[in-house]
Write a protein that holds these residues in place. Structure first.
Motif, PDB file in Angstrom:
ATOM      1  N   ALA A 112       8.745  10.742  -3.325  1.00 60.54           N
ATOM      2  CA  ALA A 112       7.842   9.609  -3.574  1.00 60.54           C
ATOM      3  C   ALA A 112       8.625   8.401  -4.071  1.00 60.54           C
ATOM      4  CB  ALA A 112       6.774  10.011  -4.584  1.00 60.54           C
ATOM      5  N   PHE A 113       9.592   8.629  -4.948  1.00 62.01           N
ATOM      6  CA  PHE A 113      10.404   7.524  -5.453  1.00 62.01           C
ATOM      7  C   PHE A 113      11.283   6.936  -4.352  1.00 62.01           C
ATOM      8  CE2 PHE A 113      10.391   8.942 -10.197  1.00 62.01           C
ATOM      9  CZ  PHE A 113       9.065   8.573 -10.288  1.00 62.01           C
ATOM     10  N   CYS A 114      11.779   7.767  -3.443  1.00 66.21           N
ATOM     11  CA  CYS A 114      12.571   7.244  -2.321  1.00 66.21           C
ATOM     12  C   CYS A 114      11.702   6.390  -1.394  1.00 66.21           C
ATOM     13  CB  CYS A 114      13.218   8.388  -1.546  1.00 66.21           C
ATOM     14  SG  CYS A 114      14.644   9.109  -2.376  1.00 66.21           S
ATOM     15  N   VAL A 115      10.468   6.807  -1.166  1.00 69.01           N
ATOM     16  CA  VAL A 115       9.549   6.006  -0.354  1.00 69.01           C
ATOM     17  C   VAL A 115       9.256   4.681  -1.062  1.00 69.01           C
ATOM     18  CG1 VAL A 115       7.186   5.893   0.555  1.00 69.01           C
ATOM     19  CG2 VAL A 115       8.559   7.957   0.870  1.00 69.01           C
ATOM     20  N   TYR A 116       9.113   4.721  -2.383  1.00 65.87           N
ATOM     21  CA  TYR A 116       8.887   3.492  -3.140  1.00 65.87           C
ATOM     22  C   TYR A 116      10.075   2.543  -2.996  1.00 65.87           C
ATOM     23  CZ  TYR A 116       8.062   0.292  -6.964  1.00 65.87           C
ATOM     24  OH  TYR A 116       7.879  -0.843  -7.699  1.00 65.87           O
ATOM     25  N   PHE A 159       0.838  -1.195   0.000  1.00 62.79           N
ATOM     26  CA  PHE A 159       0.000   0.000   0.000  1.00 62.79           C
ATOM     27  C   PHE A 159       0.874   1.247   0.000  1.00 62.79           C
ATOM     28  CE2 PHE A 159      -2.256   3.356   2.315  1.00 62.79           C
ATOM     29  CZ  PHE A 159      -3.352   3.500   1.486  1.00 62.79           C
ATOM     30  N   LEU A 160       1.915   1.261   0.825  1.00 60.03           N
ATOM     31  CA  LEU A 160       2.833   2.392   0.890  1.00 60.03           C
ATOM     32  C   LEU A 160       3.513   2.634  -0.459  1.00 60.03           C
ATOM     33  CD1 LEU A 160       4.361   4.432   2.810  1.00 60.03           C
ATOM     34  CD2 LEU A 160       6.074   2.635   3.050  1.00 60.03           C
ATOM     35  N   GLY A 161       3.976   1.566  -1.095  1.00 53.59           N
ATOM     36  CA  GLY A 161       4.627   1.700  -2.400  1.00 53.59           C
ATOM     37  C   GLY A 161       3.682   2.198  -3.472  1.00 53.59           C
ATOM     38  N   SER A 162       2.462   1.692  -3.487  1.00 52.48           N
ATOM     39  CA  SER A 162       1.515   2.147  -4.516  1.00 52.48           C
ATOM     40  C   SER A 162       1.092   3.586  -4.274  1.00 52.48           C
ATOM     41  CB  SER A 162       0.300   1.219  -4.565  1.00 52.48           C
ATOM     42  OG  SER A 162      -0.412   1.264  -3.359  1.00 52.48           O
ATOM     43  N   MET A 163       0.941   3.993  -3.024  1.00 51.03           N
ATOM     44  CA  MET A 163       0.594   5.380  -2.731  1.00 51.03           C
ATOM     45  C   MET A 163       1.736   6.332  -3.094  1.00 51.03           C
ATOM     46  SD  MET A 163      -2.486   5.825  -1.678  1.00 51.03           S
ATOM     47  CE  MET A 163      -2.894   4.730  -3.008  1.00 51.03           C
ATOM     48  N   SER A 164       2.968   5.877  -2.900  1.00 50.53           N
ATOM     49  CA  SER A 164       4.098   6.748  -3.252  1.00 50.53           C
ATOM     50  C   SER A 164       4.171   6.966  -4.762  1.00 50.53           C
ATOM     51  CB  SER A 164       5.408   6.177  -2.716  1.00 50.53           C
ATOM     52  OG  SER A 164       5.743   4.982  -3.378  1.00 50.53           O
TER      53      SER A 164
END
Length: 192
Positions: A130-134, A109-114
């Motif tokens: 966002a890419f770093c969170v992914y 969920f975190l990756g898709s939201m990022s």
């Protein structure tokens, strides 16, 4: 079946990310009016640092807590403290499938939201964060998925099952690359 589907979506997204992150950063830089090309080496190093951080946090979450017998102090015959390092236990028999699957649910969920944030806010800094969170979520993904695969897939069947997982994964990536024209637009803009 579910494990194969999750593998296809997660790893396929990661492979597509490898192709599309630099054109997305170039586009976000142009959106902000930043002249010149972005510092790709620093950006890539940031991604790898985020991935490593996710992997380290995942390894800490997977350490089995010490049992009551291990945590009780033992009398020592010598007056000097023990110099042997205390290594955490990585015995996957005690790690529940529910813990790994719960962590996978949260991080997917975190990756898709990022990635969604990178589309909704297409400027340089939000896209970079966002890419770093992914990448952080990818760092969490591999250890947890490894635990699930090792528990759910028997050793004798592992090679065949992994081969079956690769077929839809590769089809997903090829379809993702075939049905997009944005990458071609970005690369032709970058060449100009």
């Amino acid at each position: 079946m579910v494990l194969g589907f999750i593998t296809m979506i997660s790893e396929g997204s990661m492979y597509l990310f490898v192709v599309f992150w630099s054109p997305a950063i170039i586009s976000a830089s142009k959106e902000d009016g930043i002249p010149g090309s972005p510092p790709f080496g620093v950006i890539f190093a940031s991604f790898m640092t985020a991935m490593m951080l996710g992997s380290q946090i995942s390894s800490q979450l997977m350490v089995s807590p010490p049992s009551r017998e291990d945590s009780s102090p033992t009398p020592s015959l010598s007056s000097s403290p023990s110099t042997e390092p205390q290594n955490p236990s990585y015995d996957f028999d005690h790690i529940s499938v529910s813990r790994s699957s719960c962590l996978l649910t949260i991080l997917l969920f975190l990756g898709s939201m990022s990635l969604t944030c990178a589309v909704v806010f297409p400027t340089t800094l939000p896209t970079l964060w966002a890419f770093c969170v992914y990448e952080f979520s990818i760092g969490l993904y591999y250890p947890n998925m490894g635990v699930l695969k090792s528990v759910l897939i028997h050793d004798k069947d592992r090679a065949g099952v992994y081969a079956l997982f690769r077929l839809p994964l590769n089809c997903f990536v090829v379809a993702g690359l075939a049905f997009t024209t944005d990458c071609l637009l970005y690369t032709s803009d970058a060449a100009d």
